[in-house]
Enzyme design. Structure first.
Site, PDB file in Angstrom:
ATOM      1  CE  LYS A   1      -2.138  -0.586   3.897  1.00 26.61           C
ATOM      2  NZ  LYS A   1      -1.660  -1.880   4.424  1.00 26.61           N
TER       3      LYS A   1
ATOM      4  NE  ARG B   1      -4.503  -1.199   9.979  1.00 27.93           N
ATOM      5  CZ  ARG B   1      -3.334  -0.690   9.642  1.00 27.93           C
ATOM      6  NH1 ARG B   1      -3.229   0.467   9.062  1.00 27.93           N
ATOM      7  NH2 ARG B   1      -2.247  -1.364   9.905  1.00 27.93           N
TER       8      ARG B   1
ATOM      9  NE  ARG C   1       7.248  -3.535   6.516  1.00 23.13           N
ATOM     10  CZ  ARG C   1       5.938  -3.284   6.410  1.00 23.13           C
ATOM     11  NH1 ARG C   1       5.479  -2.605   5.402  1.00 23.13           N
ATOM     12  NH2 ARG C   1       5.092  -3.739   7.309  1.00 23.13           N
TER      13      ARG C   1
ATOM     14  NE  ARG D   1       6.565  -1.069  10.405  1.00 21.50           N
ATOM     15  CZ  ARG D   1       5.410  -0.927   9.757  1.00 21.50           C
ATOM     16  NH1 ARG D   1       5.385  -0.301   8.603  1.00 21.50           N
ATOM     17  NH2 ARG D   1       4.302  -1.394  10.270  1.00 21.50           N
TER      18      ARG D   1
ATOM     19  NE  ARG E   1       1.782  -4.947  11.603  1.00 19.98           N
ATOM     20  CZ  ARG E   1       2.843  -4.782  10.799  1.00 19.98           C
ATOM     21  NH1 ARG E   1       3.945  -5.463  11.013  1.00 19.98           N
ATOM     22  NH2 ARG E   1       2.782  -3.930   9.819  1.00 19.98           N
TER      23      ARG E   1
HETATM   24  P1  AMP Z   1       0.744   0.441   9.343  1.00 17.42           P
HETATM   25  O1  AMP Z   1       1.992   1.196   9.116  1.00 17.42           O
HETATM   26  O2  AMP Z   1      -0.435   0.994   8.556  1.00 17.42           O
HETATM   27  O3  AMP Z   1       0.879  -1.053   9.140  1.00 17.42           O
HETATM   28  O4  AMP Z   1       0.340   0.650  10.875  1.00 17.42           O
HETATM   29  C1  AMP Z   1       1.186   0.229  11.926  1.00 17.42           C
HETATM   30  C2  AMP Z   1       0.387   0.095  13.214  1.00 17.42           C
HETATM   31  O5  AMP Z   1      -0.193   1.369  13.540  1.00 17.42           O
HETATM   32  C3  AMP Z   1      -0.793  -0.861  13.138  1.00 17.42           C
HETATM   33  O6  AMP Z   1      -0.412  -2.197  13.400  1.00 17.42           O
HETATM   34  C4  AMP Z   1      -1.712  -0.293  14.214  1.00 17.42           C
HETATM   35  O7  AMP Z   1      -1.257  -0.633  15.505  1.00 17.42           O
HETATM   36  C5  AMP Z   1      -1.505   1.211  14.046  1.00 17.42           C
HETATM   37  N1  AMP Z   1      -2.474   1.816  13.102  1.00 17.42           N
HETATM   38  C6  AMP Z   1      -2.196   2.447  11.922  1.00 17.42           C
HETATM   39  N2  AMP Z   1      -3.305   2.917  11.350  1.00 17.42           N
HETATM   40  C7  AMP Z   1      -4.330   2.578  12.182  1.00 17.42           C
HETATM   41  C8  AMP Z   1      -5.744   2.773  12.141  1.00 17.42           C
HETATM   42  N3  AMP Z   1      -6.339   3.414  11.125  1.00 17.42           N
HETATM   43  N4  AMP Z   1      -6.480   2.302  13.177  1.00 17.42           N
HETATM   44  C9  AMP Z   1      -5.890   1.662  14.209  1.00 17.42           C
HETATM   45  N5  AMP Z   1      -4.587   1.434  14.301  1.00 17.42           N
HETATM   46  C10 AMP Z   1      -3.791   1.882  13.305  1.00 17.42           C
END
Ligand code: AMP
Length: 187
Positions: free
Chosen positions: A13, A88, A127, A133, A144
Site C-alpha cells: 500500500k 481499518r 522489511r 520496524r 497483524r
Molecule cells: P501500518 O503502518 O499501517 O501497518 O500501521 C502500523 C500500526 O499502527 C498498526 O499495526 C496499528 O497498531 C496502528 N495503526 C495504523 N493505522 C491505524 C488505524 N487506522 N487504526 C488503528 N490502528 C492503526
C-alpha cells in the site's frame, strides 16, 4: 478524488500509494506513519498508541478518530486524498464516510491490493531485516495479519455495497502493479 488503499500489512500500500500520489497530484496520508511519528515525539496520542502498535493490535477507534478527522478535513486534502492504512474498522469507515459527506464529498474508489498470505509474511520478514520496524517480528506479523482478517476485511463488503471496490492483484513488479492501479482508475 478520495481513494482508499486497502490491503493487508505487507501488501505494498505504501509503495503504490506514493507512486499514485505523484501520478494524480493528490496527497497520500498514512495513519501508521503519523502514529510512528507521534510515538517518536512522545505526544499524548503516541503515548496512548505505543503499546497497541508494539503488540500488532489496532489502536482503539476512540483514540484514533481525532487523527482521522484531522487528516480528512485538512486543507491539503481539499481536492482529495489517498488514504493508506485507514479506515481499518467499520466504525472508522463510517466516520470517514460521514466526514466526507458533510463536505459534499464521498469515497470515490477503494483499491484492494490482493496478495497471498505466505507472500505477505515473506515480504514483512524482509522489511524487518531492512528497516528494523519494531512491529515486524514473526509473532506480531502473524498478529497483524489476523487483525486484518478480523477487523479490516469487513470493509470489503462495506465498500462493495457502495459500488466502489476494485481488486488489484498485488504480485509482480512494482511498476506493473502501478500500471494495473492507474488502468483501473481509467487514467
Ligand atoms: P501500518 O503502518 O499501517 O501497518 O500501521 C502500523 C500500526 O499502527 C498498526 O499495526 C496499528 O497498531 C496502528 N495503526 C495504523 N493505522 C491505524 C488505524 N487506522 N487504526 C488503528 N490502528 C492503526
Amino acid at each position: 478524488m478520495n481513494l482508499i488503499l486497502l490491503g493487508a500489512p505487507g501488501s505494498g500500500k505504501g509503495t503504490q500509494g506514493a507512486l499514485l500520489s505523484a501520478r494524480l497530484g493528490i496527497p497520500k496520508i498514512a495513519t501508521g506513519d503519523l502514529l510512528r511519528a507521534a510515538v517518536h515525539d512522545g505526544t499524548p496520542l503516541g503515548l496512548q498508541a505505543k503499546r497497541y502498535m508494539e503488540q500488532g493490535q489496532l489502536v482503539p477507534d476512540d483514540v484514533i478518530m481525532g487523527l482521522i478527522e484531522e487528516v480528512v478535513t485538512a486543507p491539503a486534502a481539499r481536492d482529495g486524498v489517498i488514504m493508506d492504512g485507514f479506515p481499518r474498522t467499520i466504525p472508522q469507515a463510517s466516520a470517514v464516510d460521514a466526514l466526507l459527506a458533510a463536505r459534499g464529498r464521498r469515497v470515490d474508489r477503494v483499491l484492494l491490493i490482493d496478495v497471498a498470505e505466505e507472500e505477505l509474511v515473506r515480504r514483512m520478514l524482509g522489511r524487518a531485516a531492512q528497516e528494523g520496524r519494531s512491529d515486524d517480528t514473526p509473532e506480531t506479523i502473524r498478529k497483524r495479519l489476523a487483525v486484518f482478517r478480523e477487523q479490516t476485511e469487513p470493509l470489503i463488503a462495506h465498500y462493495r455495497a457502495q459500488g466502489v471496490m476494485t481488486t488489484i492483484p498485488g504480485t509482480g513488479a512494482v511498476e506493473e502493479i502501478a500500471q494495473r492501479i492507474v488502468g483501473s482508475l481509467g487514467r
